[in-house]
Design a protein around this motif. Structure first.
Motif, PDB file in Angstrom:
ATOM      1  N   ILE A 230      60.734  29.613 -13.404  1.00  0.00           N
ATOM      2  CA  ILE A 230      61.422  30.713 -14.062  1.00  0.00           C
ATOM      3  C   ILE A 230      60.459  31.293 -15.086  1.00  0.00           C
ATOM      4  CG2 ILE A 230      63.471  31.443 -15.332  1.00  0.00           C
ATOM      5  CD1 ILE A 230      64.052  29.976 -12.604  1.00  0.00           C
TER       6      ILE A 230
ATOM      7  N   ALA B 130      65.036  26.340 -10.872  1.00  0.00           N
ATOM      8  CA  ALA B 130      64.004  25.713 -11.709  1.00  0.00           C
ATOM      9  C   ALA B 130      63.658  24.314 -11.213  1.00  0.00           C
ATOM     10  CB  ALA B 130      64.466  25.655 -13.165  1.00  0.00           C
TER      11      ALA B 130
ATOM     12  N   ILE C 200      63.133  34.580 -11.362  1.00  0.00           N
ATOM     13  CA  ILE C 200      63.266  33.362 -10.571  1.00  0.00           C
ATOM     14  C   ILE C 200      62.272  33.408  -9.411  1.00  0.00           C
ATOM     15  CG2 ILE C 200      64.859  31.981  -9.192  1.00  0.00           C
ATOM     16  CD1 ILE C 200      67.129  33.479 -10.796  1.00  0.00           C
TER      17      ILE C 200
ATOM     18  N   LEU D 263      64.635  36.793 -17.186  1.00  0.00           N
ATOM     19  CA  LEU D 263      64.334  35.496 -16.590  1.00  0.00           C
ATOM     20  C   LEU D 263      64.137  35.735 -15.102  1.00  0.00           C
ATOM     21  CD1 LEU D 263      65.785  34.902 -19.316  1.00  0.00           C
ATOM     22  CD2 LEU D 263      66.640  32.830 -18.248  1.00  0.00           C
TER      23      LEU D 263
ATOM     24  N   ALA E 176      66.990  29.175 -19.105  1.00  0.00           N
ATOM     25  CA  ALA E 176      66.115  29.159 -17.931  1.00  0.00           C
ATOM     26  C   ALA E 176      66.093  27.788 -17.277  1.00  0.00           C
ATOM     27  CB  ALA E 176      64.702  29.585 -18.320  1.00  0.00           C
TER      28      ALA E 176
END
Length: 117
Positions: free
Chosen positions: A107, A102, A7, A5, A96
């Motif tokens: 993400i 987010a 960012i 994941l 996520a």
């Protein structure tokens, strides 16, 4: 299956260091860390230093090309990551959506390729 994941956000987006909002966000990240560890899906995760510290390496025609900064000119840059071991993509998406960034960034979820099959 493991999922990365990633960012992404603009460095000037979201709460800024030294503010109460930033401290609140850090607490939200700690809660997310605790949740993923308690759920047994956490493998790894780290924030990254500013894009000002990035170095990009390319090899073209056998020659190294080294430049300061990220590979692509973009507003959003990779700021950190989580490596989670989830049952499926739906579970990875659910986690996520809980990552604080987010709310103002994005993400990207990528499955880790299993080369041992």
């Amino acid at each position: 299956m493991q999922y990365l994941l990633m960012i992404y956000s603009a460095e000037d987006a979201g709460p800024q260091p030294g503010t109460e909002a930033f401290m609140k966000m850090l607490g939200e990240y700690q809660s997310f860390n605790d949740e993923t560890q308690n759920d047994g899906v956490y493998v790894a995760g780290e924030p990254l230093e500013s894009i000002n510290t990035a170095t990009t390496v390319r090899v073209r025609n056998g020659q190294q090309e080294i430049t300061d900064g990220p590979f692509a000119e973009t507003k959003e840059a990779l700021g950190g990551f989580y490596l989670l071991d989830c049952e499926n993509l739906d579970e990875a998406i659910a986690y996520a959506a809980k990552i604080p960034t987010a709310a103002y960034g994005s993400i990207e979820i990528r499955p880790i390729m299993n080369l041992s099959d």
